[in-house]
Structure formats: C-alpha cells, structure tokens
Design a protein around this motif. Structure first.
Motif, PDB file in Angstrom:
ATOM      1  N   MET A   1       0.823  -1.212   0.000  1.00 41.06           N
ATOM      2  CA  MET A   1       0.000   0.000   0.000  1.00 41.06           C
ATOM      3  C   MET A   1       0.856   1.261   0.000  1.00 41.06           C
ATOM      4  SD  MET A   1      -3.157  -0.943  -0.051  1.00 41.06           S
ATOM      5  CE  MET A   1      -4.092   0.460   0.553  1.00 41.06           C
ATOM      6  N   ASN A   2       2.132   1.136   0.438  1.00 42.41           N
ATOM      7  CA  ASN A   2       3.003   2.294   0.587  1.00 42.41           C
ATOM      8  C   ASN A   2       3.793   2.530  -0.687  1.00 42.41           C
ATOM      9  OD1 ASN A   2       4.115   4.433   2.038  1.00 42.41           O
ATOM     10  ND2 ASN A   2       5.843   3.206   2.705  1.00 42.41           N
ATOM     11  N   LYS A   3       3.089   2.820  -1.774  1.00 38.39           N
ATOM     12  CA  LYS A   3       3.732   2.962  -3.078  1.00 38.39           C
ATOM     13  C   LYS A   3       4.406   4.321  -3.221  1.00 38.39           C
ATOM     14  CE  LYS A   3       0.453  -0.231  -5.177  1.00 38.39           C
ATOM     15  NZ  LYS A   3      -0.690  -0.418  -6.096  1.00 38.39           N
ATOM     16  N   LEU A   4       5.513   4.315  -3.956  1.00 35.23           N
ATOM     17  CA  LEU A   4       6.275   5.554  -4.153  1.00 35.23           C
ATOM     18  C   LEU A   4       5.519   6.507  -5.072  1.00 35.23           C
ATOM     19  CD1 LEU A   4       8.987   7.114  -3.787  1.00 35.23           C
ATOM     20  CD2 LEU A   4       9.763   5.983  -5.887  1.00 35.23           C
ATOM     21  N   VAL A   5       5.466   7.777  -4.669  1.00 35.16           N
ATOM     22  CA  VAL A   5       4.888   8.841  -5.484  1.00 35.16           C
ATOM     23  C   VAL A   5       6.014   9.760  -5.941  1.00 35.16           C
ATOM     24  CG1 VAL A   5       3.261  10.767  -5.591  1.00 35.16           C
ATOM     25  CG2 VAL A   5       2.735   8.773  -4.173  1.00 35.16           C
ATOM     26  N   SER A   6       6.066  10.025  -7.227  1.00 34.71           N
ATOM     27  CA  SER A   6       7.022  10.986  -7.767  1.00 34.71           C
ATOM     28  C   SER A   6       6.334  12.344  -7.866  1.00 34.71           C
ATOM     29  CB  SER A   6       7.517  10.551  -9.148  1.00 34.71           C
ATOM     30  OG  SER A   6       8.291   9.369  -9.044  1.00 34.71           O
ATOM     31  N   VAL A   7       6.836  13.303  -7.113  1.00 34.40           N
ATOM     32  CA  VAL A   7       6.278  14.658  -7.099  1.00 34.40           C
ATOM     33  C   VAL A   7       7.132  15.521  -8.015  1.00 34.40           C
ATOM     34  CG1 VAL A   7       5.593  16.628  -5.693  1.00 34.40           C
ATOM     35  CG2 VAL A   7       5.522  14.306  -4.724  1.00 34.40           C
ATOM     36  N   ILE A   8       6.547  15.995  -9.096  1.00 36.72           N
ATOM     37  CA  ILE A   8       7.266  16.829 -10.059  1.00 36.72           C
ATOM     38  C   ILE A   8       6.904  18.286  -9.807  1.00 36.72           C
ATOM     39  CG2 ILE A   8       7.598  17.336 -12.512  1.00 36.72           C
ATOM     40  CD1 ILE A   8       6.761  14.398 -13.060  1.00 36.72           C
ATOM     41  N   LEU A   9       7.919  19.099  -9.521  1.00 34.15           N
ATOM     42  CA  LEU A   9       7.706  20.529  -9.256  1.00 34.15           C
ATOM     43  C   LEU A   9       8.330  21.335 -10.385  1.00 34.15           C
ATOM     44  CD1 LEU A   9       6.886  22.916  -7.373  1.00 34.15           C
ATOM     45  CD2 LEU A   9       9.146  22.706  -6.338  1.00 34.15           C
TER      46      LEU A   9
END
Length: 287
Positions: A1-9
């Motif tokens: 459930m703890n999947k990696l999220v890529s945050v693009i800024l």
C-alpha cells in the motif's frame, strides 16, 4: 500500500509562491515520495528559494535549465523521464495542497479501480483568499468517470495540481510536448483517454487564480492568439484523423476556439493581416 509517489515541481518565476508551495509538499503526512525540482531558467529569485532544498533527502533530482524552454509540457516530460514512482503528482509551483493530500489520493488509487484521482479543488488568490470550488468538467455527470473522446470540447481537468495518476499512463502521451500553450489538454487526451477518473472529496488541492496563467487569453497580443488557435487546430485535426470523431464535433471545436480568440481581439487587431490569415485558415479547415 506504501507505493512511491514521484512529485514533479516545475517552476518558472514563482518565487513569491514557492515557500508556501514547498511547505505543502514536504509536510505531507504520506512519507513515501520523491521530489523532482525543475526550474525553467527563472529570472526572479526562485533559485534562492529552491537552493535550500537541493540536498533535502526527499529531493531525487534538482535541475535548473540554463535556457528557458517556453514549454511547460517539456518540463512535464523531463519529470516523467526521471520519475521512479508508481504514481505521479505534478505539483505546480504557484498552487498548494492540504497536508493529507498524497495520503488520501493514494488511498483512492489503491482502493478503487481508477487510474487518476482528482481532489476537491478550491480557488484562491492573494486578494480573495479561498473563494470557491473549481468544478472539473470531467465530473459534470458523476464523480467517477471514464474520459471519452467526445469530451475534448473542454479541458477535462482544470488544475493538474489536483490530480495524482498512475505513472504508466505517461507512456501513452506521444505528441503533447510539441504544444507550448495547450500541452496539458493534449496530455489529458493522450494519457487519460478511456481511463477511469475518480473525484476525491476527502482532501483538497488549491488552485491559484492570479490571472497570470499561460492559458488565459486576457491581455494577449495577436501573435499569441494566432498561436493559441493554431495549436487547437493542430490538436483537433490529429484527433479527427486518429479517433474518427464526427464532422460536426470537429467543426464545433474549430469554431469554438476561433471565436474564443476573435472575441478577445480589438477592432484594429481584426483588421490586421495576421487575423485575416487566421480567418482564412479557419474557413479552409472546416469540413
């Protein structure tokens, strides 16, 4: 459930808004994320603000362009190419989100059979504060939708900051980087077409309405109007060719965006050769 999220800024000249934006990213209750910071050669003091985050443990990439691309979509693609996460969040540099945004968005993506989760979106500005909800057109009928081709007459998601989506969808977007003005609309069509999109009312994204968006047509010149119309024309011609939409839908789209720029132009602008050329192209491309 703890999947990696890529945050693009992706940032360009939003120094005044970056502290609030960065706080709303790095103070998320969900902890498994990476941040990809991309600056498109800002000429304000953005770099002074961003520099303090260069060595932050959550920052996986810190890239400063030496030349402005003039294309938000190319910055998006750079982020997609670097992203390692299963989910993507494009955190636009002048917006913000609640601290539980990623936690609640990932819950929806994990628990529901959907490809894209769109948070409840509130409008805000320096003058007005928070002043109302932004209604995304994709949810006109229901809060769970499949994005179909006939919905291209509008931009289905009005603020990408509100969306978290599966990273494998990015590979479906092939041509959107060739559009400098409407790249987001083209990306949605290419990546989200026939995909399940759910509205998430359990968290909030905030969309800054400052009047400085690249998509606004207020106070633009003839060259911008012309480029805006021709990008829409290029887009709908490609859609017509690939998706076999009806002639009436095609003509309706072309006319809609020709009129959108025509109504914004002054009388003297409508007497220019540029407008005449645009009008002739409009008439020539009707079917």
């Amino acid at each position: 459930m703890n999947k990696l999220v890529s945050v693009i800024l992706p940032n360009y000249n939003h120094a005044a808004f970056l502290p609030e934006r960065l706080d709303s990213i790095f103070n998320q209750t969900y902890s498994n994320f990476e941040v990809i910071i991309l600056d498109d050669c800002s000429n304000d003091n953005s770099l002074q603000v961003l520099e303090s985050y260069r060595n932050h443990p959550k920052v996986s990439h810190f890239i400063i362009n030496t030349k402005n691309t003039g294309s938000p979509s190319k910055q998006w693609q750079k982020g997609f190419d670097l992203a390692k996460g299963e989910y993507i969040w494009i955190a636009e540099s002048d917006d913000k989100a609640e601290s539980d945004f990623l936690e609640k968005q990932v819950q929806v993506l994990n628990s529901q059979n959907c490809d894209v989760a769109v948070a409840k979106t509130l409008k805000f500005s320096l003058k007005k504060g928070v002043y109302g909800e932004l209604n995304h057109p994709v949810f006109k009928k229901n809060e769970d939708e499949i994005l179909h081709t006939n919905e291209i007459l509008y931009c289905p998601i009005l603020n990408v900051n509100a969306a978290v989506f599966k990273s494998n969808l990015c590979h479906l977007a092939k041509t959107y980087t060739s559009y400098n003005i409407i790249g987001d609309r083209v990306f949605y069509h290419e990546a989200f077409l026939n995909k399940a999109i759910s509205k998430n009312n359990d968290t909030i994204a905030y969309f800054r309405k400052s009047g400085d968006s690249v998509s606004t047509l207020d106070n633009r010149n003839v060259a911008y109007y012309k480029a805006y119309f021709f990008e829409h024309l290029k887009f709908i011609k490609n859609v017509y060719k690939e998706d076999e939409i009806s002639i009436s839908l095609y003509n309706s789209y072309v006319t809609r965006f020709f009129n959108r720029v025509r109504y914004k132009m002054t009388r003297s602008e409508k007497l220019s050769l540029s407008f005449l050329n645009m009008y002739m192209q409009y008439k020539r491309n009707l079917k």
